[in-house]
Design an enzyme around this catalytic site. Sequence first.
Site: not given
Ligand code: PMT
Length: 397
Positions: A207, A276, A303, A320, A338
Amino acid sequence: MKQKRIVLGVTGGVAAYKAAELTRLLVKAGWDVHVVMTEAGSRFVLPVTFQALSGNPVYTDQWDARPDNNMAHINLTRGAAAVLVAPATADLIAKVAHGLCDDLLTTLIAARDCPLLLAPAMNRQMWDNAPNQRNVAQLKADGVAILGPGSGEQACGEVGDGRMLEPEDILMRLEAALRPKPLAGKRVLLTAGPTFERIDAVRGITNSSSGKMGFAVARAAWEAGAEVVIVAGETPLATPPDCRRIDVQSAQQMLAAVELEVPHADIFISVAAVADYYVLNQSEHKIKKDAHILTLELAPNPDILASVACAPKPPFCVGFAAESENLLEYADAKRRRKQLPLLAANLVQQAMGADDNEVILLDDAGTHRLPRGPKLDVARQLVAHLAALYTHTRKPA
Ligand code: PMT
């Protein structure tokens, strides 16, 4: 940005030319820079260079009778956030360690009422010389910050310790030195950047996360006094000073690195954009183009954040949420699912790859909107908020 005043001392070393770049960077970062040069310093670079770059008069002589030099050894540091000397020679270090005041720079250092930071620059033997090491130890004991030195090739052709740190590094360390340390003694583990899920020997699914937000949070946590480990997906970004970096590609590699590090962490911040799904039918070799439709089988990735947050004794976890719509509703659901004490919600179309960001923090007390700004500014506010929350939650009953 509100202007902050700094006195930059420039002494006589080859690295004086880098002080010109440092002046430019300081001005760009919003500093009002007042340069004071020793006699030897002004033999390496002309004062007029610093005058042009700083936009202020340059001071070279304590006997200069011009009106704006009146009591310069006192007035220059009043209202200044710090005195920074870069490069700092062995001679300057020795004089300051012994309280000598035989020119304007050493006199204003003795008369200052603000922190002093020295960025040494000298030949490796001069750096290792026993009196110099004694002087440096004395200065550290006196509360003077010694920035570096770095190691590597020197102007004389020798290789070793004594190189002045690069101007960008000095600027980061200066700004860190002047910030509060609410995370002193704490260990922060964070993930940053994208993951890359391999399809074959040359292709993969990823991504457009740049890692900028994660690295900004790492820098802000380091500035706040934490020991920081970054588990980073592929990004060309430079590692913030003193942070330990573990490079990974896939979500499973990221999980493995996090599992190794998390037992030592007080705080876990999950900024990475983790894929994911991973490709179940990966090919070891490059897939050949043929007329058939190619089907990829995707299986869910672990996750990482959920597995850390739901462990029996989790660190303080910060997530985030990157959403393209219904930001607050989806982010709140994610935080509850979470079991996170704190979550930073951002809109993917504004945040990913960008230099600026706008974040809403969600915790048990409600929501806090941080103003849109450069990612480092946002990260500093996020870290300040998390440090307050962490201290409050982990306070002994
Ligand atoms: O890197 P940049 O260009 O500066 O952009 C920053 C960003 C947009 C990537 C950052 O600010 C951000 O939002 N990061 C989280 C992106 C994300 O994957 O969000 P999510 O809503 O899909 O996941 C929720 C949380 O679970 C996140 O903290 C993620 O790190 C975590 N996660 C998600 C999926 C997974 N398999 N494992 C995880 O740990």
